[in-house]
Design an enzyme around this catalytic site. Structure first.
Site, short mmCIF file in Angstrom:
data_model
loop_
_atom_site.label_atom_id
_atom_site.label_comp_id
_atom_site.label_asym_id
_atom_site.label_seq_id
_atom_site.Cartn_x
_atom_site.Cartn_y
_atom_site.Cartn_z
CE LYS A 189 -24.82 -33.54 31.68
NZ LYS A 189 -23.40 -33.73 31.26
CG ASP A 225 -16.59 -39.84 32.97
OD1 ASP A 225 -16.18 -40.83 33.61
OD2 ASP A 225 -17.52 -39.12 33.36
#
Length: 439
Positions: free
Chosen positions: A176, A273
Protein backbone atom coordinates in the site's frame (compact mmCIF):
# COMPACT_ATOMS: atom_id res chain seq x y z
CA UNK A 1 31.25 -18.32 32.25
CA UNK A 2 34.82 -19.52 33.20
CA UNK A 3 34.66 -20.59 36.89
CA UNK A 4 37.84 -22.72 37.13
CA UNK A 5 40.38 -19.89 37.76
CA UNK A 6 38.06 -18.30 40.33
CA UNK A 7 37.57 -21.58 42.21
CA UNK A 8 41.33 -22.41 42.24
CA UNK A 9 42.16 -18.92 43.53
CA UNK A 10 39.70 -19.18 46.39
CA UNK A 11 40.92 -22.66 47.27
CA UNK A 12 44.57 -21.53 47.43
CA UNK A 13 43.65 -18.52 49.59
CA UNK A 14 41.79 -20.69 52.07
CA UNK A 15 44.66 -23.21 52.26
CA UNK A 16 47.15 -20.38 52.81
CA UNK A 17 45.04 -19.08 55.70
CA UNK A 18 44.87 -22.54 57.25
CA UNK A 19 48.65 -22.97 56.97
CA UNK A 20 49.26 -19.54 58.51
CA UNK A 21 47.04 -20.48 61.43
CA UNK A 22 48.97 -23.68 62.07
CA UNK A 23 52.32 -21.78 61.98
CA UNK A 24 51.01 -19.24 64.47
CA UNK A 25 50.65 -22.08 67.08
CA UNK A 26 53.77 -24.31 66.71
CA UNK A 27 54.06 -27.65 68.64
CA UNK A 28 55.17 -27.24 72.31
CA UNK A 29 58.85 -28.22 73.02
CA UNK A 30 59.78 -27.83 76.71
CA UNK A 31 63.40 -27.94 77.88
CA UNK A 32 64.57 -31.07 79.64
CA UNK A 33 63.75 -30.61 83.30
CA UNK A 34 66.54 -30.83 85.90
CA UNK A 35 66.46 -33.85 88.20
CA UNK A 36 64.51 -33.07 91.29
CA UNK A 37 65.97 -33.93 94.72
CA UNK A 38 64.70 -37.10 96.25
CA UNK A 39 61.98 -36.33 98.70
CA UNK A 40 62.56 -37.37 102.26
CA UNK A 41 58.97 -38.25 102.65
CA UNK A 42 56.55 -39.74 100.13
CA UNK A 43 52.83 -39.21 100.70
CA UNK A 44 50.80 -42.31 101.25
CA UNK A 45 48.37 -41.44 98.45
CA UNK A 46 51.22 -41.04 95.96
CA UNK A 47 52.99 -44.17 97.05
CA UNK A 48 49.94 -46.30 96.52
CA UNK A 49 48.86 -44.64 93.17
CA UNK A 50 48.54 -47.20 90.37
CA UNK A 51 51.20 -47.23 87.68
CA UNK A 52 48.64 -46.33 85.01
CA UNK A 53 47.98 -42.94 86.60
CA UNK A 54 51.59 -41.77 86.56
CA UNK A 55 51.93 -41.02 82.77
CA UNK A 56 48.88 -38.72 82.94
CA UNK A 57 50.87 -36.26 84.96
CA UNK A 58 54.22 -36.69 83.25
CA UNK A 59 55.81 -33.87 81.16
CA UNK A 60 56.20 -36.17 78.12
CA UNK A 61 52.49 -36.89 78.03
CA UNK A 62 51.65 -33.19 78.21
CA UNK A 63 53.94 -32.48 75.26
CA UNK A 64 52.36 -35.27 73.22
CA UNK A 65 48.87 -34.06 74.13
CA UNK A 66 49.71 -30.51 73.05
CA UNK A 67 51.09 -31.77 69.74
CA UNK A 68 47.89 -33.71 69.14
CA UNK A 69 45.82 -30.60 69.89
CA UNK A 70 47.81 -28.51 67.44
CA UNK A 71 47.55 -31.21 64.82
CA UNK A 72 43.78 -31.38 65.34
CA UNK A 73 43.53 -27.62 64.93
CA UNK A 74 45.29 -27.91 61.57
CA UNK A 75 42.96 -30.71 60.50
CA UNK A 76 39.91 -28.72 61.58
CA UNK A 77 41.16 -25.65 59.71
CA UNK A 78 41.72 -27.70 56.57
CA UNK A 79 38.30 -29.32 56.95
CA UNK A 80 36.62 -25.93 57.39
CA UNK A 81 38.49 -24.55 54.41
CA UNK A 82 37.50 -27.55 52.28
CA UNK A 83 33.89 -27.21 53.34
CA UNK A 84 33.94 -23.51 52.51
CA UNK A 85 35.45 -24.19 49.11
CA UNK A 86 32.86 -26.89 48.50
CA UNK A 87 30.02 -24.55 49.43
CA UNK A 88 31.39 -21.80 47.21
CA UNK A 89 31.90 -24.28 44.40
CA UNK A 90 28.36 -25.60 44.76
CA UNK A 91 26.91 -22.07 44.82
CA UNK A 92 28.86 -21.00 41.76
CA UNK A 93 27.87 -24.21 40.00
CA UNK A 94 24.19 -23.48 40.68
CA UNK A 95 24.58 -19.93 39.38
CA UNK A 96 26.34 -21.25 36.30
CA UNK A 97 23.57 -23.80 35.59
CA UNK A 98 20.87 -21.11 35.99
CA UNK A 99 22.82 -18.78 33.74
CA UNK A 100 23.15 -21.47 31.09
CA UNK A 101 19.42 -22.23 31.22
CA UNK A 102 18.47 -18.58 30.93
CA UNK A 103 20.92 -18.03 28.10
CA UNK A 104 19.58 -21.12 26.35
CA UNK A 105 15.97 -19.94 26.70
CA UNK A 106 16.84 -16.42 25.58
CA UNK A 107 18.85 -17.74 22.66
CA UNK A 108 16.05 -20.10 21.68
CA UNK A 109 13.48 -17.30 21.95
CA UNK A 110 15.60 -14.96 19.86
CA UNK A 111 16.24 -17.74 17.38
CA UNK A 112 12.52 -18.46 17.07
CA UNK A 113 11.80 -14.75 16.66
CA UNK A 114 14.54 -14.52 14.07
CA UNK A 115 13.14 -17.52 12.21
CA UNK A 116 9.63 -16.07 12.40
CA UNK A 117 10.78 -12.73 11.02
CA UNK A 118 12.80 -14.44 8.32
CA UNK A 119 9.77 -16.46 7.28
CA UNK A 120 7.58 -13.36 7.28
CA UNK A 121 9.94 -11.19 5.21
CA UNK A 122 11.80 -13.82 3.24
CA UNK A 123 13.37 -12.22 0.21
CA UNK A 124 12.97 -8.66 1.58
CA UNK A 125 15.95 -6.70 2.86
CA UNK A 126 15.20 -4.87 6.10
CA UNK A 127 17.04 -1.75 7.24
CA UNK A 128 15.60 -1.37 10.74
CA UNK A 129 12.53 -1.69 12.90
CA UNK A 130 9.52 0.58 13.51
CA UNK A 131 8.19 -0.71 16.78
CA UNK A 132 7.60 -4.39 16.07
CA UNK A 133 7.38 -3.92 12.29
CA UNK A 134 10.43 -4.46 10.04
CA UNK A 135 11.40 -1.49 7.86
CA UNK A 136 12.02 -2.65 4.30
CA UNK A 137 14.53 -0.97 2.02
CA UNK A 138 12.69 1.48 -0.24
CA UNK A 139 14.78 0.55 -3.27
CA UNK A 140 13.49 -2.99 -2.96
CA UNK A 141 9.91 -1.70 -2.81
CA UNK A 142 10.47 0.31 -5.97
CA UNK A 143 12.13 -2.56 -7.79
CA UNK A 144 9.54 -5.14 -6.73
CA UNK A 145 6.68 -3.04 -8.14
CA UNK A 146 8.56 -2.26 -11.36
CA UNK A 147 8.74 1.43 -10.38
CA UNK A 148 5.06 1.34 -9.37
CA UNK A 149 3.88 0.37 -12.81
CA UNK A 150 0.14 0.79 -13.36
CA UNK A 151 -0.18 -2.84 -14.42
CA UNK A 152 0.64 -3.83 -10.81
CA UNK A 153 -2.17 -1.80 -9.22
CA UNK A 154 -4.52 -4.01 -7.21
CA UNK A 155 -6.80 -1.27 -5.91
CA UNK A 156 -7.06 2.37 -4.91
CA UNK A 157 -7.82 4.00 -1.56
CA UNK A 158 -8.26 7.45 -0.11
CA UNK A 159 -4.54 8.23 0.17
CA UNK A 160 -3.01 6.06 -2.55
CA UNK A 161 -2.88 2.74 -4.37
CA UNK A 162 -2.18 -0.88 -3.52
CA UNK A 163 0.40 -2.58 -5.73
CA UNK A 164 1.35 -6.14 -6.40
CA UNK A 165 5.04 -6.59 -5.63
CA UNK A 166 7.42 -9.46 -6.39
CA UNK A 167 10.50 -9.69 -4.21
CA UNK A 168 13.47 -12.03 -4.35
CA UNK A 169 12.83 -15.75 -3.81
CA UNK A 170 9.62 -15.24 -5.83
CA UNK A 171 7.82 -13.76 -2.82
CA UNK A 172 4.65 -11.94 -3.99
CA UNK A 173 3.07 -9.43 -1.60
CA UNK A 174 0.76 -6.41 -1.61
CA UNK A 175 2.21 -2.92 -1.03
CA UNK A 176 0.00 0.00 0.00
CA UNK A 177 1.47 3.34 -1.10
CA UNK A 178 0.35 6.30 1.01
CA UNK A 179 0.94 9.96 0.16
CA UNK A 180 1.39 11.52 3.60
CA UNK A 181 1.51 15.23 2.84
CA UNK A 182 -1.23 15.76 5.44
CA UNK A 183 -1.15 15.09 9.15
CA UNK A 184 -4.21 12.82 8.89
CA UNK A 185 -2.50 10.55 6.39
CA UNK A 186 0.63 10.31 8.53
CA UNK A 187 -1.50 9.54 11.58
CA UNK A 188 -3.33 6.75 9.76
CA UNK A 189 -0.03 5.22 8.66
CA UNK A 190 1.37 5.29 12.20
CA UNK A 191 -1.88 3.92 13.60
CA UNK A 192 -2.12 1.02 11.19
CA UNK A 193 1.50 -0.06 11.58
CA UNK A 194 1.29 0.13 15.38
CA UNK A 195 -1.94 -1.87 15.60
CA UNK A 196 -1.18 -4.54 13.03
CA UNK A 197 2.31 -5.13 14.44
CA UNK A 198 0.63 -6.21 17.70
CA UNK A 199 -2.28 -8.20 16.25
CA UNK A 200 -2.09 -11.80 15.10
CA UNK A 201 -5.31 -13.54 14.10
CA UNK A 202 -6.31 -15.80 11.18
CA UNK A 203 -9.00 -13.32 10.11
CA UNK A 204 -6.88 -10.16 10.26
CA UNK A 205 -4.44 -9.28 7.48
CA UNK A 206 -0.79 -10.00 8.48
CA UNK A 207 1.63 -7.07 8.40
CA UNK A 208 4.98 -7.98 6.83
CA UNK A 209 6.71 -4.62 7.08
CA UNK A 210 6.74 -0.96 6.11
CA UNK A 211 8.93 1.55 4.31
CA UNK A 212 9.46 5.31 4.24
CA UNK A 213 10.63 7.58 1.43
CA UNK A 214 10.22 11.31 1.96
CA UNK A 215 6.52 12.07 2.36
CA UNK A 216 5.55 8.66 1.00
CA UNK A 217 4.83 5.68 3.25
CA UNK A 218 4.49 2.03 2.32
CA UNK A 219 2.83 -0.86 4.15
CA UNK A 220 3.57 -4.41 3.05
CA UNK A 221 0.91 -7.07 3.53
CA UNK A 222 0.34 -10.69 2.69
CA UNK A 223 -1.09 -10.90 -0.84
CA UNK A 224 -4.75 -11.90 -0.92
CA UNK A 225 -5.23 -13.67 -4.24
CA UNK A 226 -9.00 -13.18 -4.54
CA UNK A 227 -8.95 -9.47 -3.80
CA UNK A 228 -11.65 -7.73 -1.81
CA UNK A 229 -15.21 -8.83 -1.11
CA UNK A 230 -16.38 -5.64 -2.81
CA UNK A 231 -14.60 -6.60 -6.04
CA UNK A 232 -16.06 -10.11 -5.89
CA UNK A 233 -19.64 -8.92 -5.30
CA UNK A 234 -19.78 -5.74 -7.35
CA UNK A 235 -17.00 -6.26 -9.90
CA UNK A 236 -17.18 -7.88 -13.34
CA UNK A 237 -18.05 -11.36 -11.98
CA UNK A 238 -21.02 -9.98 -9.96
CA UNK A 239 -20.54 -12.56 -7.20
CA UNK A 240 -20.66 -15.62 -9.46
CA UNK A 241 -17.70 -17.20 -7.61
CA UNK A 242 -19.45 -16.92 -4.25
CA UNK A 243 -21.93 -19.66 -3.41
CA UNK A 244 -24.32 -19.43 -0.47
CA UNK A 245 -22.02 -21.51 1.73
CA UNK A 246 -19.01 -19.45 0.67
CA UNK A 247 -20.82 -16.23 1.53
CA UNK A 248 -21.75 -17.55 4.94
CA UNK A 249 -18.13 -18.57 5.50
CA UNK A 250 -16.98 -15.03 4.63
CA UNK A 251 -19.55 -13.59 7.05
CA UNK A 252 -18.36 -15.97 9.78
CA UNK A 253 -14.68 -15.16 9.19
CA UNK A 254 -15.45 -11.44 9.33
CA UNK A 255 -17.39 -11.84 12.58
CA UNK A 256 -14.49 -13.77 14.09
CA UNK A 257 -12.07 -11.01 13.16
CA UNK A 258 -14.32 -8.36 14.72
CA UNK A 259 -14.87 -10.44 17.84
CA UNK A 260 -11.11 -10.65 18.32
CA UNK A 261 -10.85 -6.86 18.10
CA UNK A 262 -13.78 -6.21 20.44
CA UNK A 263 -13.37 -8.98 23.00
CA UNK A 264 -9.78 -10.22 22.98
CA UNK A 265 -7.68 -7.12 22.38
CA UNK A 266 -6.66 -5.15 25.46
CA UNK A 267 -7.71 -2.42 25.22
CA UNK A 268 -10.53 -3.26 22.77
CA UNK A 269 -10.24 -2.03 19.19
CA UNK A 270 -12.99 -0.45 17.08
CA UNK A 271 -12.23 -0.84 13.39
CA UNK A 272 -14.30 2.24 12.43
CA UNK A 273 -14.05 1.56 8.68
CA UNK A 274 -15.72 -1.82 8.37
CA UNK A 275 -16.83 -2.37 4.73
CA UNK A 276 -16.67 -4.94 1.94
CA UNK A 277 -13.61 -3.33 0.32
CA UNK A 278 -11.69 -3.85 3.59
CA UNK A 279 -12.53 -7.56 3.71
CA UNK A 280 -9.85 -9.36 1.72
CA UNK A 281 -10.02 -12.94 0.44
CA UNK A 282 -7.09 -15.32 0.07
CA UNK A 283 -6.76 -18.17 -2.43
CA UNK A 284 -9.24 -20.30 -0.43
CA UNK A 285 -11.66 -17.41 0.14
CA UNK A 286 -10.68 -17.08 3.79
CA UNK A 287 -11.67 -13.55 4.81
CA UNK A 288 -9.30 -11.18 6.61
CA UNK A 289 -9.97 -7.66 7.88
CA UNK A 290 -7.66 -4.95 6.56
CA UNK A 291 -7.09 -1.16 6.59
CA UNK A 292 -6.73 -0.19 10.26
CA UNK A 293 -5.80 3.44 9.66
CA UNK A 294 -9.00 4.73 11.28
CA UNK A 295 -9.15 2.15 14.07
CA UNK A 296 -9.17 3.34 17.67
CA UNK A 297 -8.59 1.56 20.97
CA UNK A 298 -10.65 1.46 24.17
CA UNK A 299 -13.98 1.92 22.46
CA UNK A 300 -16.20 0.99 25.40
CA UNK A 301 -17.24 4.62 25.88
CA UNK A 302 -18.36 7.42 23.61
CA UNK A 303 -15.41 9.10 21.91
CA UNK A 304 -15.07 12.84 21.78
CA UNK A 305 -12.77 14.98 19.70
CA UNK A 306 -12.59 12.27 17.04
CA UNK A 307 -13.02 13.44 13.48
CA UNK A 308 -16.03 11.83 11.83
CA UNK A 309 -14.66 9.20 9.46
CA UNK A 310 -16.00 6.24 7.58
CA UNK A 311 -17.69 5.33 4.33
CA UNK A 312 -21.19 6.40 3.32
CA UNK A 313 -23.64 3.54 3.72
CA UNK A 314 -21.65 1.83 6.51
CA UNK A 315 -21.58 4.59 9.13
CA UNK A 316 -23.91 3.96 12.08
CA UNK A 317 -26.64 6.59 12.61
CA UNK A 318 -25.56 7.56 16.14
CA UNK A 319 -21.99 8.15 14.96
CA UNK A 320 -23.12 10.11 11.92
CA UNK A 321 -25.57 12.32 13.84
CA UNK A 322 -24.11 12.59 17.36
CA UNK A 323 -20.50 11.44 17.01
CA UNK A 324 -21.08 8.55 19.44
CA UNK A 325 -18.70 5.71 18.68
CA UNK A 326 -18.80 2.25 20.29
CA UNK A 327 -18.23 -1.35 19.26
CA UNK A 328 -21.89 -1.35 18.17
CA UNK A 329 -20.82 0.98 15.32
CA UNK A 330 -18.78 -1.90 13.88
CA UNK A 331 -21.78 -4.20 14.36
CA UNK A 332 -23.92 -1.86 12.25
CA UNK A 333 -21.33 -1.86 9.46
CA UNK A 334 -21.13 -5.66 9.68
CA UNK A 335 -24.92 -5.80 9.20
CA UNK A 336 -24.55 -3.78 5.97
CA UNK A 337 -21.89 -6.22 4.73
CA UNK A 338 -24.21 -9.11 5.57
CA UNK A 339 -26.92 -7.47 3.45
CA UNK A 340 -24.43 -7.13 0.58
CA UNK A 341 -23.72 -10.85 0.78
CA UNK A 342 -27.41 -11.67 0.95
CA UNK A 343 -28.74 -9.30 -1.69
CA UNK A 344 -25.76 -8.67 -3.98
CA UNK A 345 -26.39 -4.91 -3.91
CA UNK A 346 -24.07 -2.01 -3.07
CA UNK A 347 -24.48 -0.26 0.28
CA UNK A 348 -25.61 2.93 -1.46
CA UNK A 349 -27.10 3.13 -4.94
CA UNK A 350 -28.07 6.17 -6.98
CA UNK A 351 -31.72 6.62 -7.83
CA UNK A 352 -31.13 9.94 -9.56
CA UNK A 353 -28.17 12.32 -10.05
CA UNK A 354 -28.85 13.98 -6.70
CA UNK A 355 -30.62 11.14 -4.90
CA UNK A 356 -29.22 8.01 -3.26
CA UNK A 357 -30.76 5.15 -1.36
CA UNK A 358 -29.07 2.95 1.21
CA UNK A 359 -29.37 -0.81 1.12
CA UNK A 360 -30.83 -0.71 4.65
CA UNK A 361 -33.67 1.63 3.70
CA UNK A 362 -34.42 -0.27 0.50
CA UNK A 363 -34.35 -3.79 1.98
CA UNK A 364 -35.88 -3.35 5.43
CA UNK A 365 -39.54 -3.83 4.44
CA UNK A 366 -38.80 -7.09 2.62
CA UNK A 367 -36.36 -8.38 5.24
CA UNK A 368 -39.12 -8.56 7.81
CA UNK A 369 -41.66 -10.11 5.42
CA UNK A 370 -40.96 -13.74 4.57
CA UNK A 371 -43.21 -13.65 1.53
CA UNK A 372 -41.07 -10.88 -0.01
CA UNK A 373 -37.61 -11.86 1.24
CA UNK A 374 -36.84 -14.47 -1.43
CA UNK A 375 -37.65 -11.93 -4.15
CA UNK A 376 -34.81 -9.60 -3.18
CA UNK A 377 -32.08 -12.24 -2.66
CA UNK A 378 -29.11 -12.06 -5.04
CA UNK A 379 -30.11 -14.02 -8.18
CA UNK A 380 -26.73 -15.81 -8.11
CA UNK A 381 -27.69 -17.65 -4.91
CA UNK A 382 -31.47 -17.55 -5.10
CA UNK A 383 -33.08 -20.90 -4.25
CA UNK A 384 -29.68 -22.49 -3.41
CA UNK A 385 -29.98 -22.39 0.36
CA UNK A 386 -32.15 -23.86 3.08
CA UNK A 387 -34.95 -21.28 3.34
CA UNK A 388 -34.83 -21.47 7.14
CA UNK A 389 -31.17 -20.44 7.01
CA UNK A 390 -32.15 -17.56 4.75
CA UNK A 391 -34.65 -16.33 7.33
CA UNK A 392 -32.08 -16.64 10.11
CA UNK A 393 -29.45 -14.63 8.26
CA UNK A 394 -32.00 -11.96 7.39
CA UNK A 395 -33.01 -11.74 11.06
CA UNK A 396 -29.38 -11.32 12.13
CA UNK A 397 -28.88 -8.56 9.55
CA UNK A 398 -32.02 -6.74 10.69
CA UNK A 399 -30.80 -6.76 14.31
CA UNK A 400 -27.33 -5.51 13.34
CA UNK A 401 -28.67 -2.46 11.46
CA UNK A 402 -31.10 -1.31 14.12
CA UNK A 403 -31.02 2.51 14.47
CA UNK A 404 -30.77 2.24 18.27
CA UNK A 405 -27.33 0.86 19.29
CA UNK A 406 -28.67 -0.88 22.40
CA UNK A 407 -30.93 -3.02 20.21
CA UNK A 408 -28.01 -4.37 18.23
CA UNK A 409 -26.38 -7.60 19.38
CA UNK A 410 -22.75 -7.94 20.41
CA UNK A 411 -20.53 -9.33 17.68
CA UNK A 412 -20.07 -12.43 19.86
CA UNK A 413 -23.81 -13.10 19.67
CA UNK A 414 -23.73 -12.62 15.91
CA UNK A 415 -20.86 -15.09 15.66
CA UNK A 416 -22.77 -17.72 17.64
CA UNK A 417 -25.78 -17.25 15.35
CA UNK A 418 -23.73 -17.80 12.19
CA UNK A 419 -21.65 -20.80 13.25
CA UNK A 420 -24.53 -23.35 12.88
CA UNK A 421 -25.24 -22.07 9.34
CA UNK A 422 -21.75 -22.80 7.97
CA UNK A 423 -20.66 -26.34 6.98
CA UNK A 424 -17.99 -28.00 9.10
CA UNK A 425 -15.39 -28.06 6.30
CA UNK A 426 -15.75 -24.27 5.99
CA UNK A 427 -15.28 -23.57 9.69
CA UNK A 428 -18.82 -23.89 11.05
CA UNK A 429 -20.78 -26.68 12.72
CA UNK A 430 -23.37 -27.48 10.03
CA UNK A 431 -23.28 -31.22 9.34
CA UNK A 432 -25.59 -31.24 6.34
CA UNK A 433 -26.06 -28.71 3.56
CA UNK A 434 -29.49 -29.78 2.41
CA UNK A 435 -31.23 -27.35 0.08
CA UNK A 436 -34.88 -26.51 0.65
CA UNK A 437 -36.95 -23.93 -1.19
CA UNK A 438 -40.19 -24.64 0.56
CA UNK A 439 -41.62 -22.79 3.49
Amino acid sequence: MNLLPMILSMFLILLHRADAQSQHHPPFHSPTPAPAPAPSHVPVSQSIAPHSMIPAFSPGFQEQQHRRGSHNKVLISVAVASAAVGAVLLTLLCFWICHCKRSSKSSKKNQNLHISVEKGIMGMKTVGMKGCAPIIDYKQIEKSTNQFDESNILGEGGFGCVYKARFDDNLVVAVKKLHCQTQNAEREFENEVELLSKIQHPNIIPLLGCSIDGDTRFIVYQLMQNGSLEAQLHGPTRGSALTWNMRMKIALDTARGLEYLHEHCHPPVIHRDMKSSNILLDANFNAKLSDFGLAITDGSQSKKNIKLSGTLGYVAPEYLLDGKLTDKSDVYAFGVVLLELLLGRKPVEKLAPAQCQSIVTWAMPALTDRSKLRNIVDPVIKDTMDVKHLYQVAAVAVLCVQPEPSYRPLITDVLHSLVPLVPIHLGGTLRSSSVSVSD
